[in-house]
Motif scaffolding. Structure first.
Motif, PDB file in Angstrom:
ATOM      1  N   GLU A   1       2.320   2.448 -30.504  1.00 46.68           N
ATOM      2  CA  GLU A   1       2.230   3.485 -31.527  1.00 46.68           C
ATOM      3  C   GLU A   1       3.038   3.089 -32.762  1.00 46.68           C
ATOM      4  OE1 GLU A   1       1.297   7.568 -29.085  1.00 46.68           O
ATOM      5  OE2 GLU A   1       3.406   7.143 -29.546  1.00 46.68           O
ATOM      6  N   THR A   2       2.724   3.727 -33.878  1.00 49.54           N
ATOM      7  CA  THR A   2       3.418   3.483 -35.138  1.00 49.54           C
ATOM      8  C   THR A   2       4.279   4.679 -35.506  1.00 49.54           C
ATOM      9  OG1 THR A   2       1.674   2.033 -35.977  1.00 49.54           O
ATOM     10  CG2 THR A   2       3.137   3.027 -37.605  1.00 49.54           C
ATOM     11  N   VAL A   3       5.504   4.409 -35.912  1.00 50.13           N
ATOM     12  CA  VAL A   3       6.434   5.435 -36.378  1.00 50.13           C
ATOM     13  C   VAL A   3       6.659   5.223 -37.870  1.00 50.13           C
ATOM     14  CG1 VAL A   3       8.761   6.399 -36.200  1.00 50.13           C
ATOM     15  CG2 VAL A   3       7.560   5.642 -34.132  1.00 50.13           C
ATOM     16  N   LEU A   4       6.298   6.206 -38.665  1.00 51.95           N
ATOM     17  CA  LEU A   4       6.491   6.196 -40.111  1.00 51.95           C
ATOM     18  C   LEU A   4       7.763   6.965 -40.444  1.00 51.95           C
ATOM     19  CD1 LEU A   4       5.508   6.081 -43.172  1.00 51.95           C
ATOM     20  CD2 LEU A   4       4.282   8.221 -42.648  1.00 51.95           C
ATOM     21  N   GLU A   5       8.669   6.357 -41.212  1.00 55.96           N
ATOM     22  CA  GLU A   5       9.855   7.085 -41.666  1.00 55.96           C
ATOM     23  C   GLU A   5       9.854   7.195 -43.179  1.00 55.96           C
ATOM     24  OE1 GLU A   5      14.707   7.411 -41.631  1.00 55.96           O
ATOM     25  OE2 GLU A   5      13.785   5.530 -40.986  1.00 55.96           O
ATOM     26  N   ALA A   6       9.954   8.417 -43.671  1.00 54.34           N
ATOM     27  CA  ALA A   6      10.065   8.685 -45.101  1.00 54.34           C
ATOM     28  C   ALA A   6      11.526   8.670 -45.510  1.00 54.34           C
ATOM     29  CB  ALA A   6       9.445  10.044 -45.427  1.00 54.34           C
ATOM     30  N   GLY A   7      11.848   7.846 -46.515  1.00 57.23           N
ATOM     31  CA  GLY A   7      13.225   7.748 -46.968  1.00 57.23           C
ATOM     32  C   GLY A   7      14.092   7.043 -45.947  1.00 57.23           C
ATOM     33  N   CYS A   8      13.764   5.807 -45.618  1.00 53.60           N
ATOM     34  CA  CYS A   8      14.408   5.129 -44.490  1.00 53.60           C
ATOM     35  C   CYS A   8      15.771   4.554 -44.806  1.00 53.60           C
ATOM     36  CB  CYS A   8      13.497   4.041 -43.941  1.00 53.60           C
ATOM     37  SG  CYS A   8      13.240   2.636 -45.059  1.00 53.60           S
TER      38      CYS A   8
ATOM     39  N   ALA B   1       0.020   7.346 -39.242  1.00 54.05           N
ATOM     40  CA  ALA B   1       0.869   6.954 -38.118  1.00 54.05           C
ATOM     41  C   ALA B   1       0.739   7.941 -36.956  1.00 54.05           C
ATOM     42  CB  ALA B   1       2.320   6.875 -38.577  1.00 54.05           C
ATOM     43  N   ASP B   2       1.257   7.522 -35.813  1.00 54.52           N
ATOM     44  CA  ASP B   2       1.309   8.400 -34.641  1.00 54.52           C
ATOM     45  C   ASP B   2       2.492   9.361 -34.724  1.00 54.52           C
ATOM     46  OD1 ASP B   2      -0.839   7.026 -32.894  1.00 54.52           O
ATOM     47  OD2 ASP B   2       0.498   5.374 -33.456  1.00 54.52           O
ATOM     48  N   TRP B   3       3.549   8.903 -35.353  1.00 49.61           N
ATOM     49  CA  TRP B   3       4.752   9.708 -35.582  1.00 49.61           C
ATOM     50  C   TRP B   3       5.131   9.594 -37.050  1.00 49.61           C
ATOM     51  CZ3 TRP B   3       8.186  12.235 -32.025  1.00 49.61           C
ATOM     52  CH2 TRP B   3       7.761  12.201 -30.697  1.00 49.61           C
ATOM     53  N   ALA B   4       5.580  10.700 -37.634  1.00 52.00           N
ATOM     54  CA  ALA B   4       6.131  10.707 -38.991  1.00 52.00           C
ATOM     55  C   ALA B   4       7.474  11.419 -38.932  1.00 52.00           C
ATOM     56  CB  ALA B   4       5.184  11.409 -39.962  1.00 52.00           C
ATOM     57  N   VAL B   5       8.535  10.713 -39.289  1.00 54.92           N
ATOM     58  CA  VAL B   5       9.883  11.251 -39.115  1.00 54.92           C
ATOM     59  C   VAL B   5      10.661  11.151 -40.419  1.00 54.92           C
ATOM     60  CG1 VAL B   5       9.795  10.461 -36.709  1.00 54.92           C
ATOM     61  CG2 VAL B   5      11.018   9.086 -38.402  1.00 54.92           C
ATOM     62  N   SER B   6      11.689  11.990 -40.531  1.00 53.96           N
ATOM     63  CA  SER B   6      12.509  11.925 -41.740  1.00 53.96           C
ATOM     64  C   SER B   6      13.813  12.693 -41.563  1.00 53.96           C
ATOM     65  CB  SER B   6      11.758  12.489 -42.950  1.00 53.96           C
ATOM     66  OG  SER B   6      12.488  12.263 -44.145  1.00 53.96           O
TER      67      SER B   6
ATOM     68  N   TRP C   1       8.602  16.125 -49.304  1.00 57.01           N
ATOM     69  CA  TRP C   1       8.872  15.411 -48.060  1.00 57.01           C
ATOM     70  C   TRP C   1       7.968  15.912 -46.937  1.00 57.01           C
ATOM     71  CZ3 TRP C   1      12.495  11.426 -47.664  1.00 57.01           C
ATOM     72  CH2 TRP C   1      13.200  11.174 -48.849  1.00 57.01           C
ATOM     73  N   THR C   2       7.825  17.215 -46.815  1.00 58.28           N
ATOM     74  CA  THR C   2       6.950  17.731 -45.754  1.00 58.28           C
ATOM     75  C   THR C   2       5.495  17.365 -46.019  1.00 58.28           C
ATOM     76  OG1 THR C   2       6.879  19.889 -46.864  1.00 58.28           O
ATOM     77  CG2 THR C   2       8.506  19.604 -45.108  1.00 58.28           C
ATOM     78  N   ASP C   3       5.076  17.390 -47.279  1.00 58.13           N
ATOM     79  CA  ASP C   3       3.701  16.979 -47.617  1.00 58.13           C
ATOM     80  C   ASP C   3       3.454  15.527 -47.215  1.00 58.13           C
ATOM     81  OD1 ASP C   3       3.144  19.460 -48.629  1.00 58.13           O
ATOM     82  OD2 ASP C   3       3.299  18.880 -50.736  1.00 58.13           O
ATOM     83  N   PHE C   4       4.427  14.674 -47.487  1.00 53.78           N
ATOM     84  CA  PHE C   4       4.286  13.257 -47.152  1.00 53.78           C
ATOM     85  C   PHE C   4       4.126  13.079 -45.644  1.00 53.78           C
ATOM     86  CE2 PHE C   4       5.742   9.003 -46.183  1.00 53.78           C
ATOM     87  CZ  PHE C   4       5.230   8.233 -47.214  1.00 53.78           C
ATOM     88  N   LEU C   5       4.940  13.774 -44.866  1.00 48.64           N
ATOM     89  CA  LEU C   5       4.862  13.647 -43.415  1.00 48.64           C
ATOM     90  C   LEU C   5       3.554  14.203 -42.877  1.00 48.64           C
ATOM     91  CD1 LEU C   5       8.513  14.695 -42.469  1.00 48.64           C
ATOM     92  CD2 LEU C   5       7.611  12.389 -42.751  1.00 48.64           C
TER      93      LEU C   5
END
Length: 256
Positions: A55-62, A123-128, A159-163
């Motif tokens: 799976e892929t984990v996307l992080e916004a503002g890493c 992605a499968d996960w979007a985290v921030s 941020w929530t829109d991006f996720l």
């Protein structure tokens, strides 16, 4: 051979870099000596990601990649995708992924421009762990090295829109934020997500929660669940046994 540490020093000319061990030394993190430093929030966010191999984990503002690297070491076989608008910090995050022999990439991009601008699959996960403030009048100006980490220039909605846009249907969204923004987060995420699971994080057993971990499912319909709280400190000790085990990478956070 040029090491990741030497490569980072060449691109981060504006900041001195040092290596910090995380998770009991299982993670090596290069980060600026001055400015925002990875801490408990990043550890909790990574500990709550239950992504499976492939799976892929996307992080916004890493930032420098503390969440990406801790998640990748905790979850072997997961692919990391970081997004960071500061080019120097993005370079640090990319170097840290290489330093820890993880699979992933870091894109220099602004969350405010939206996920579609990245031209990547959802992605499968979007985290921030978004900046905690979006009103400059409500916070004494932080130092230049910390401003981007503390101030959400485009507001929490960006941020929530991006996720919400960056995760697939049925995928998971995970955020850690101030407890007093819980109502805002539920309202913003609730436009396209549901099946909320909320974990309050208390500094001590007898004090109000300062943080909340929120997990949501894109297009989820299950009722909201308020989970038993996590307590970080106990009198006479730096951390509770559970919090200490999370920091060492010996325990995960089960948010469902």
């Amino acid at each position: 051979m040029v090491t990741p540490h030497e490569r980072v020093k060449r691109v981060t000319v504006a900041a001195e870099v040092e290596e910090t061990p995380l998770m009991g030394g299982r993670v090596r993190l290069l980060q600026p000596v001055d400015g925002y430093r990875a801490g408990m929030d990043a550890a909790l966010l990574a500990a709550a990601v239950s992504a499976r191999s492939g799976e892929t984990v996307l992080e916004a503002g890493c930032g420098a990649g503390a969440v990406l690297c801790q998640t990748g070491v905790r979850r072997p076989g997961v692919r990391m995708l970081g997004v960071e608008r500061d080019p120097d910090m993005a370079a640090l995050a990319a170097a840290n992924i290489r330093l820890n022999a993880l699979d992933g990439e870091v894109l220099t991009a602004d969350v405010a421009d939206g996920f579609a601008a990245l031209d990547r699959p959802r992605a499968d996960w979007a985290v921030s762990n978004p900046p905690f403030f979006d009103n400059p009048a409500a916070l004494r100006a932080p130092g230049p090295g910390k401003r981007a980490a503390w101030m959400a220039d485009d507001g929490l909605a960006a941020w929530t829109d991006f996720l919400l846009t960056g995760v697939r249907d049925g995928g998971s969204i995970l955020m850690i934020h101030r407890a007093d923004r819980l109502a805002d987060l539920l309202a913003l995420l609730g436009r396209k997500a549901g099946s909320f699971r909320v974990l309050p994080v208390h500094p001590y057993t007898d004090r109000p929660a300062k943080r909340v971990l929120i997990k949501a499912v894109r297009l989820g319909k299950a009722p909201l669940v308020l989970l038993p709280p996590l307590v970080l400190h106990e009198e006479g000790a730096k951390h509770t046994a559970h919090a200490d085990a999370i920091l060492r990478g010996e325990a995960a956070l089960d948010v469902g």
